[in-house]
Scaffold this active site. Structure first.
Site, mmCIF file in Angstrom:
data_model
loop_
_atom_site.group_PDB
_atom_site.id
_atom_site.type_symbol
_atom_site.label_atom_id
_atom_site.label_comp_id
_atom_site.label_asym_id
_atom_site.label_seq_id
_atom_site.Cartn_x
_atom_site.Cartn_y
_atom_site.Cartn_z
ATOM 1 N N ARG A 18 0.807 -1.229 0.000
ATOM 2 C CA ARG A 18 0.000 0.000 0.000
ATOM 3 C C ARG A 18 0.841 1.280 0.000
ATOM 4 O O ARG A 18 0.317 2.369 -0.189
ATOM 5 C CB ARG A 18 -0.967 -0.013 1.191
ATOM 6 N N GLY A 81 2.087 -15.642 6.976
ATOM 7 C CA GLY A 81 1.431 -15.208 8.208
ATOM 8 C C GLY A 81 2.412 -14.844 9.315
ATOM 9 O O GLY A 81 3.598 -15.175 9.257
ATOM 10 N N THR A 82 1.863 -14.163 10.333
ATOM 11 C CA THR A 82 2.722 -13.618 11.386
ATOM 12 C C THR A 82 3.389 -14.691 12.250
ATOM 13 O O THR A 82 4.520 -14.503 12.689
ATOM 14 C CB THR A 82 1.922 -12.642 12.283
ATOM 15 N N GLY A 142 -7.459 -7.407 14.886
ATOM 16 C CA GLY A 142 -7.900 -8.579 15.620
ATOM 17 C C GLY A 142 -8.554 -8.123 16.914
ATOM 18 O O GLY A 142 -8.078 -7.189 17.563
ATOM 19 N N LYS A 335 29.856 22.712 4.708
ATOM 20 C CA LYS A 335 29.896 21.244 4.645
ATOM 21 C C LYS A 335 31.249 20.768 5.108
ATOM 22 O O LYS A 335 32.263 21.293 4.644
ATOM 23 C CB LYS A 335 29.641 20.793 3.202
ATOM 24 N N ALA A 364 31.538 38.378 1.776
ATOM 25 C CA ALA A 364 30.427 37.910 0.944
ATOM 26 C C ALA A 364 30.933 37.309 -0.360
ATOM 27 O O ALA A 364 31.878 37.809 -0.962
ATOM 28 C CB ALA A 364 29.493 39.070 0.642
HETATM 29 C C1 UD1 Z 1 -2.033 -8.141 12.646
HETATM 30 C C2 UD1 Z 1 -2.692 -9.026 13.695
HETATM 31 C C3 UD1 Z 1 -3.966 -8.335 14.190
HETATM 32 C C4 UD1 Z 1 -3.618 -6.983 14.757
HETATM 33 C C5 UD1 Z 1 -2.873 -6.146 13.714
HETATM 34 C C6 UD1 Z 1 -2.352 -4.898 14.341
HETATM 35 C C7 UD1 Z 1 -2.164 -11.328 13.125
HETATM 36 C C8 UD1 Z 1 -2.670 -12.570 12.503
HETATM 37 N N1 UD1 Z 1 -3.021 -10.289 13.129
HETATM 38 O O1 UD1 Z 1 -2.936 -8.096 11.560
HETATM 39 O O2 UD1 Z 1 -4.580 -9.120 15.186
HETATM 40 O O3 UD1 Z 1 -4.780 -6.326 15.181
HETATM 41 O O4 UD1 Z 1 -1.744 -6.882 13.205
HETATM 42 O O5 UD1 Z 1 -1.811 -4.057 13.357
HETATM 43 O O6 UD1 Z 1 -1.073 -11.302 13.616
HETATM 44 N N2 UD1 Z 1 4.459 -10.119 8.456
HETATM 45 C C9 UD1 Z 1 5.543 -10.868 8.060
HETATM 46 N N3 UD1 Z 1 5.332 -12.041 7.408
HETATM 47 C C10 UD1 Z 1 4.105 -12.502 7.135
HETATM 48 C C11 UD1 Z 1 2.992 -11.720 7.533
HETATM 49 C C12 UD1 Z 1 3.209 -10.533 8.208
HETATM 50 O O7 UD1 Z 1 6.688 -10.481 8.301
HETATM 51 O O8 UD1 Z 1 3.996 -13.576 6.554
HETATM 52 C C13 UD1 Z 1 4.687 -8.854 9.165
HETATM 53 C C14 UD1 Z 1 4.309 -7.649 8.331
HETATM 54 O O9 UD1 Z 1 5.459 -7.101 7.718
HETATM 55 C C15 UD1 Z 1 3.763 -6.675 9.334
HETATM 56 C C16 UD1 Z 1 3.264 -7.551 10.455
HETATM 57 O O10 UD1 Z 1 3.845 -8.816 10.290
HETATM 58 O O11 UD1 Z 1 4.754 -5.850 9.858
HETATM 59 C C17 UD1 Z 1 1.742 -7.642 10.520
HETATM 60 O O12 UD1 Z 1 1.263 -8.268 9.366
HETATM 61 P P1 UD1 Z 1 -0.099 -7.840 8.706
HETATM 62 O O13 UD1 Z 1 -0.360 -8.747 7.579
HETATM 63 O O14 UD1 Z 1 -0.102 -6.390 8.442
HETATM 64 O O15 UD1 Z 1 -1.118 -8.185 9.869
HETATM 65 P P2 UD1 Z 1 -2.543 -7.547 10.096
HETATM 66 O O16 UD1 Z 1 -3.493 -8.160 9.136
HETATM 67 O O17 UD1 Z 1 -2.450 -6.082 10.119
HETATM 68 CA CA CA Z 2 -1.017 -4.398 9.353
#
Ligand code: UD1
Ligand code: CA
Length: 452
Positions: A18, A81-82, A142, A335, A364
């Site tokens: 984004r 995923g996270t 979440g 500089k 100057a």
């Molecule tokens: C996540 C939380 C949500 C919370 C929100 C707060 C989870 C499943 N959900 O959702 O509960 O309210 O953050 O902002 O954790 N990332 C990785 N690898 C991945 C996926 C994500 O490094 O495979 C990193 C992203 O760079 C980012 C962070 O994890 O910095 C969060 O990921 P994002 O997909 O934005 O999670 P949300 O859907 O916002």
């Molecule tokens: Ca996010």
């Protein structure tokens, strides 16, 4: 708690789509430093820090190493995923720490104190602590399902029921885990949800199923704002600037029109410093007590000594070091140069790769010609020297103590102390020259008529 060890994992593998940028999101700047630097700074109390990056994000790794040479970098090959991201750091987790913190690199305002609060309940049967906040608009977050102090589950928006979506208490994204059971819990997380991702948030229900407690620690929404878009980045910059300005004034600096002054997170303003309207501080600036920074000046990587005066319209670039009571006036660029105590460079001048000695006066239009097209060279101006206006000092060159340079000089050789050097063509005077020119013009016109 102070003697519990801690590993912090910072997730930065996101694509940041984004932002619509070629640059990884976490390298975008906030208060003069990249987002990830803010996240890493809040981890200062951790014994070890791991950063999880996406494939090809070497630039993120390099930035993290610059800030924390000891950092462990892990690459999450696929963005699943996270929890999957946190497990990319498994080798670090497996080294065994008492506490584990998982945070996001795009959430710059989380404080050390909050992270300490999150660690506090860990151990003693509490396996998970989640940072929560009451969202003005909970959409996309979440939801925290609680019973008193106990956290029962975190429901992602797209998996939540209508009633659950009505819950204002949201997951900020920062989680603390008891290091002894963290791996066990993380490994049990599956992707059985709408998005088919491994959700870190599922750690809560797994911990509970294992008979451990999970809790939530609440904080302010402003602290946990995540950056996903350029608009949010600008908003965060606004919030940060307000704090920096307030802190500068609290510290004894006068900001005449604070809303027009832009500070970097590391700007240091001494007591009784005055900053006039419309001044921009880039990273690495220190201004000592009593100095005045006048309007429309731009400073970065510069040190301004006690009682010095800078601007209006001055530009101090990295390596500019201004001594006490110096004056760098309008349309002056400095500089990689030291202006020693009491020296004056009042107008329209470029001083680069140089030293301007104590109490010297630079007229100057003076230019240090530091670059010959291939390399940079130094100019050394001695104490009490006087450089006449519009002089070009062709480096490498040294002007001795107390020497005088005649205006309009091009100085290519060293000038001994106390000498006068004039490096320009002699002035030529031709009396009556204008009258002779006019006479020639008249004669020319007459010839033109005659031939009509
Ligand atoms: C996540 C939380 C949500 C919370 C929100 C707060 C989870 C499943 N959900 O959702 O509960 O309210 O953050 O902002 O954790 N990332 C990785 N690898 C991945 C996926 C994500 O490094 O495979 C990193 C992203 O760079 C980012 C962070 O994890 O910095 C969060 O990921 P994002 O997909 O934005 O999670 P949300 O859907 O916002
Ligand atoms: Ca996010």
């Amino acid at each position: 708690m102070a003697d519990r060890t801690c590993l912090a994992i910072v997730l930065a593998a996101g694509e940041g789509t984004r932002m619509r940028s070629l640059r990884p999101k976490v390298l975008h700047g906030l208060g003069g430093k990249p987002l990830i630097a803010h996240a890493l700074a809040s981890m200062a109390n951790a014994n070890a820090v791991a950063v999880v990056i996406g494939p090809g994000q070497e630039a993120v790794a390099a930035e993290a190493r610059k800030l924390l040479p000891q950092v462990d970098i892990f690459v999450q090959a696929e963005r699943r995923g996270t929890a999957h991201a946190a497990l990319a750091a498994e080798p670090a987790i497996a080294r065994g720490y008492d506490d584990l913190l998982v945070a996001f690199a795009d959430t710059p305002f989380v404080t050390r104190a909050t992270l300490e609060r999150l660690r506090a309940p860990l151990g003693n049967g509490t396996a998970v602590a989640v940072l929560g906040f009451r969202a003005t608009d909970p959409a996309g977050y979440g939801r925290l399902i609680v019973e008193g102090n106990h956290l029962l589950a975190i429901r992602e928006e797209r998996d939540a029921s209508e009633t659950e979506r009505g819950i204002p208490l949201c997951n900020a994204g920062v989680m603390g885990l008891d290091g002894r059971v963290a791996l066990d819990i993380l490994r049990q997380i599956d992707d059985g949800n709408n998005k088919h991702e491994f959700y870190l948030t599922d750690a809560v229900k797994i911990a509970r199923a294992k008979g451990f407690d999970a809790v939530t620690i609440e904080t302010e929404e402003d602290e946990v704002r995540g950056i996903n878009t350029r608009a949010q980045l600008a908003q965060a910059e606004g919030v940060l600037q307000q704090r920096l300005r307030a802190a500068a004034m609290e510290g004894g600096a006068t900001l005449v029109a604070p809303e027009t002054v832009f500070l970097a997170a590391d700007t240091k303003l001494g007591r009784d410093v005055t900053v006039e309207p419309y001044v921009v501080f880039g990273p690495g600036v220190v201004v000592e007590d009593g100095a005045v920074i006048r309007s429309f000046s731009h400073l970065e990587g510069a040190h301004v000594g006690q009682g010095a005066s800078v601007g209006p319209h001055a530009r101090l670039r990295p390596g500019a070091r201004l001594g006490a009571k110096t004056r760098v006036g309008n349309f002056v660029e400095v500089k990689e140069a030291t202006i020693e105590a009491g020296a004056k460079v009042p107008h329209l001048t470029y001083i680069g790769d140089a030293r301007v000695g104590e109490n010297a006066n630079v007229g100057a239009g003076t230019i240090t010609c530091n670059y010959d097209g291939a390399a940079k060279h130094r100019t050394d101006i001695g104490k009490d020297a006087f450089i006449g206006s519009n002089s070009a000092l062709v480096a490498p060159v040294a002007i001795g103590e107390g020497a005088y340079i005649g205006s309009g000089s091009v100085i290519t050789r060293d000038v001994p102390a106390g000498a006068l050097a004039v490096g320009r063509g002699r002035q030529v005077i031709k009396e009556g020259w204008a009258a002779r020119l006019n006479a020639k013009k008249q004669a020319g016109k007459k010839r033109a008529h005659a031939s009509d």
